[in-house]
Design a protein around this motif. Sequence first.
Motif, PDB file in Angstrom:
ATOM      1  N   PRO A 105     102.621   6.955  19.213  1.00 30.04           N
ATOM      2  CA  PRO A 105     101.705   5.221  19.315  1.00 30.04           C
ATOM      3  C   PRO A 105     100.246   5.564  18.960  1.00 30.04           C
ATOM      4  CG  PRO A 105     102.134   6.184  21.680  1.00 30.04           C
ATOM      5  CD  PRO A 105     103.023   6.835  20.665  1.00 30.04           C
ATOM      6  N   GLY A 106      99.689   6.884  18.905  1.00 35.12           N
ATOM      7  CA  GLY A 106      98.525   7.366  18.370  1.00 35.12           C
ATOM      8  C   GLY A 106      98.300   6.849  16.918  1.00 35.12           C
ATOM      9  N   TRP A 107      99.641   6.719  16.185  1.00 33.63           N
ATOM     10  CA  TRP A 107      99.595   6.422  14.969  1.00 33.63           C
ATOM     11  C   TRP A 107     100.159   5.024  14.670  1.00 33.63           C
ATOM     12  CZ3 TRP A 107      97.520   9.422  10.848  1.00 33.63           C
ATOM     13  CH2 TRP A 107      97.160  10.752  11.184  1.00 33.63           C
ATOM     14  N   TYR A 108     101.238   4.821  15.131  1.00 35.64           N
ATOM     15  CA  TYR A 108     101.869   3.465  14.871  1.00 35.64           C
ATOM     16  C   TYR A 108     101.160   2.168  15.561  1.00 35.64           C
ATOM     17  CZ  TYR A 108     104.527   3.385  19.268  1.00 35.64           C
ATOM     18  OH  TYR A 108     105.211   3.315  20.409  1.00 35.64           O
ATOM     19  N   THR A 109     100.191   2.402  16.572  1.00 39.74           N
ATOM     20  CA  THR A 109      99.409   1.148  17.004  1.00 39.74           C
ATOM     21  C   THR A 109      98.008   1.016  16.345  1.00 39.74           C
ATOM     22  OG1 THR A 109      98.439   2.587  19.010  1.00 39.74           O
ATOM     23  CG2 THR A 109     100.372   1.376  19.496  1.00 39.74           C
ATOM     24  N   ALA A 110      97.891   1.785  15.443  1.00 43.63           N
ATOM     25  CA  ALA A 110      96.692   1.846  14.620  1.00 43.63           C
ATOM     26  C   ALA A 110      96.676   0.448  13.774  1.00 43.63           C
ATOM     27  CB  ALA A 110      96.173   2.746  13.850  1.00 43.63           C
ATOM     28  N   TYR A 111      95.828  -0.561  14.060  1.00 45.16           N
ATOM     29  CA  TYR A 111      95.924  -1.555  13.047  1.00 45.16           C
ATOM     30  C   TYR A 111      95.118  -1.483  11.827  1.00 45.16           C
ATOM     31  CZ  TYR A 111      95.913  -6.839  12.019  1.00 45.16           C
ATOM     32  OH  TYR A 111      96.143  -7.986  11.691  1.00 45.16           O
ATOM     33  N   THR A 112      93.866  -1.228  11.861  1.00 45.31           N
ATOM     34  CA  THR A 112      93.241  -1.017  10.636  1.00 45.31           C
ATOM     35  C   THR A 112      91.892  -0.034  11.238  1.00 45.31           C
ATOM     36  OG1 THR A 112      92.014  -2.868  10.773  1.00 45.31           O
ATOM     37  CG2 THR A 112      93.679  -3.083   9.193  1.00 45.31           C
ATOM     38  N   PRO A 113      91.679   1.085  10.132  1.00 48.90           N
ATOM     39  CA  PRO A 113      90.787   2.129  10.766  1.00 48.90           C
ATOM     40  C   PRO A 113      89.311   1.654  10.688  1.00 48.90           C
ATOM     41  CG  PRO A 113      91.504   2.594   8.730  1.00 48.90           C
ATOM     42  CD  PRO A 113      92.307   1.531   9.074  1.00 48.90           C
ATOM     43  N   TYR A 114      89.004   0.205  11.286  1.00 41.65           N
ATOM     44  CA  TYR A 114      87.613  -0.131  10.989  1.00 41.65           C
ATOM     45  C   TYR A 114      86.413   0.883  11.852  1.00 41.65           C
ATOM     46  CZ  TYR A 114      88.909  -4.578   9.980  1.00 41.65           C
ATOM     47  OH  TYR A 114      89.430  -5.918   9.316  1.00 41.65           O
ATOM     48  N   GLN A 115      87.011   1.613  12.821  1.00 43.39           N
ATOM     49  CA  GLN A 115      86.016   2.398  13.407  1.00 43.39           C
ATOM     50  C   GLN A 115      86.063   3.740  13.144  1.00 43.39           C
ATOM     51  OE1 GLN A 115      87.833   0.424  16.727  1.00 43.39           O
ATOM     52  NE2 GLN A 115      85.873   0.261  17.969  1.00 43.39           N
ATOM     53  N   PRO A 116      85.423   4.233  12.328  1.00 44.95           N
ATOM     54  CA  PRO A 116      85.345   5.733  11.622  1.00 44.95           C
ATOM     55  C   PRO A 116      85.251   6.784  12.647  1.00 44.95           C
ATOM     56  CG  PRO A 116      83.417   4.617  10.906  1.00 44.95           C
ATOM     57  CD  PRO A 116      84.173   3.631  11.327  1.00 44.95           C
ATOM     58  N   GLU A 117      84.409   6.493  13.863  1.00 46.53           N
ATOM     59  CA  GLU A 117      84.077   7.422  14.779  1.00 46.53           C
ATOM     60  C   GLU A 117      85.116   7.802  15.695  1.00 46.53           C
ATOM     61  OE1 GLU A 117      83.249   3.290  16.474  1.00 46.53           O
ATOM     62  OE2 GLU A 117      83.092   4.235  14.711  1.00 46.53           O
ATOM     63  N   ILE A 118      86.254   6.910  15.815  1.00 47.22           N
ATOM     64  CA  ILE A 118      87.397   7.160  16.605  1.00 47.22           C
ATOM     65  C   ILE A 118      88.664   7.690  15.557  1.00 47.22           C
ATOM     66  CG2 ILE A 118      86.699   6.121  18.599  1.00 47.22           C
ATOM     67  CD1 ILE A 118      88.675   4.009  18.245  1.00 47.22           C
ATOM     68  N   ALA A 119      88.542   7.402  14.178  1.00 52.21           N
ATOM     69  CA  ALA A 119      89.657   7.313  13.253  1.00 52.21           C
ATOM     70  C   ALA A 119      89.561   8.357  12.145  1.00 52.21           C
ATOM     71  CB  ALA A 119      89.856   5.846  12.722  1.00 52.21           C
ATOM     72  N   GLN A 120      88.894   9.598  12.383  1.00 52.45           N
ATOM     73  CA  GLN A 120      88.693  10.440  11.597  1.00 52.45           C
ATOM     74  C   GLN A 120      90.266  11.120  11.140  1.00 52.45           C
ATOM     75  OE1 GLN A 120      85.719  11.919   9.863  1.00 52.45           O
ATOM     76  NE2 GLN A 120      85.418   9.655  10.621  1.00 52.45           N
ATOM     77  N   GLY A 121      91.306  11.192  12.037  1.00 48.17           N
ATOM     78  CA  GLY A 121      92.335  11.662  11.266  1.00 48.17           C
ATOM     79  C   GLY A 121      93.144  10.802  10.514  1.00 48.17           C
TER      80      GLY A 121
END
Length: 455
Positions: A105-121
């Motif tokens: 779910p850490g990957w498949y629930t990501a909708y769009t990476p708007y927030q770079p501070e929490i989406a670096q991976g």
Amino acid sequence: MTSLTDLEYRNAFIRRHVGPDNQQQQDMLKLVNAGSIDALTDEIVPRDIQFNQALQLEDATPEHEALNYLKAIAGQNKVFKNYIGMGYYDTLVPNVILRNVLENPGWYTAYTPYQPEIAQGRLEALINYQQMVIDLTGMELANASLLDEATAAAEGMAMAKRTVRQNKSNAFYVDENVLPQTLDVLRTRAEYYGYDIIVGPIAKAAEEDVFAALIQYPGVNGSIIDPEPIIQALKEKNAMSIVATDLLALCLLKTPGEMGADIVIGNSQRFGVPMGYGGPHAAFFATLETHKRTIPGRIIGVSKDANNKPAYRMALQTREQHIRREKATSNICTAQVLLANMAGFYAVYHGPEGLTRIAKRVHRLTGILSEGLVAKGIRVLNSHFFDTLTIDPLHNHEIIVERAAAAKINLREDKNGYLGISIDETTSREDIEELFDIFLGEHDLNATKIDLDLE
């Protein structure tokens, strides 16, 4: 005594999915000075749009019963082995990607990476995807995916029209060997843009007055042509070239970038993304640096954070719904983040040598099948191919289709009465032998005795 109906608690989903309980609802109603939910509704919803009847619903069904019912419906599907192709292929998902990405779910629930501070991976994974597309297409720039190949083609058509301003043509030329779903979407989009669609042999594209042309490379029937002369002829007429292609085929073929293409599109499904009974798969969109301000979707880049350390962020978000709403035609929410990341991870997992080995194996098995059928007098229509053959079954069309159905196999049935076979990563020696039996008749002398190690 509490009734059995109450104890069965068949509407438990309400408690799970509707947050506030009765006391919390009363507290909120008191705060807004409303006597009940109905009274609140009367205050805020105009009466002429209120629906004043109870919905005719059956009794509630507990979750486990609903799941069992859905499983029973799904169990009626007939799972055949598919050789249809047309942008859809079986693929082998590496288990490390299956476990840690597709089922995480850490990957498949990501909708769009708007927030770079929490989406670096996730942003780093999309950078890998972009670079994979750049390397395989030979282009200078790639975005971080679109919805699917057909809509990527439509985006390419619109981008070409915006770009070639000095070309006053309103016609867009489409290769007759295009994928059928791509042609359907192009026609729909063109109708509302006011473009004219011309479909015909791609070799004649530059003979027409067009602002751009779409070249399918390889074509839906598996044939491979040299698009370079067509691309150059279009350039001379100030028309852009869009090449729709296959990433695995590009492991062996000359890249569109080397041939001067302006835009390259396609989908990345066969890079470790299950078909899932069809549906959209992450599309790639690559172009030249000079077009970076008009490319649809988003581009991930590398910057520096407040501590002067490298950081990933969305470098470009052109024509998006949250920036230029009245002019937006692209939507990064339909960018297939999960599936793009899976395709990028698949490429990293196999590396250049592994991808090339898979491509060579697919091509070799296709060649063996072609050689065997031709040796038995069956006509293969395309002499140049990567993974797809179009076959003239002569007078045995229905017999071959019946044999395939009996073996739980789907072949592509061409509108001209031809049969198509597309080989993929999952195809084995045994599969090729089975196809020989289907086309030549089971136990046909020497039909399955072709040396599968023939160089």
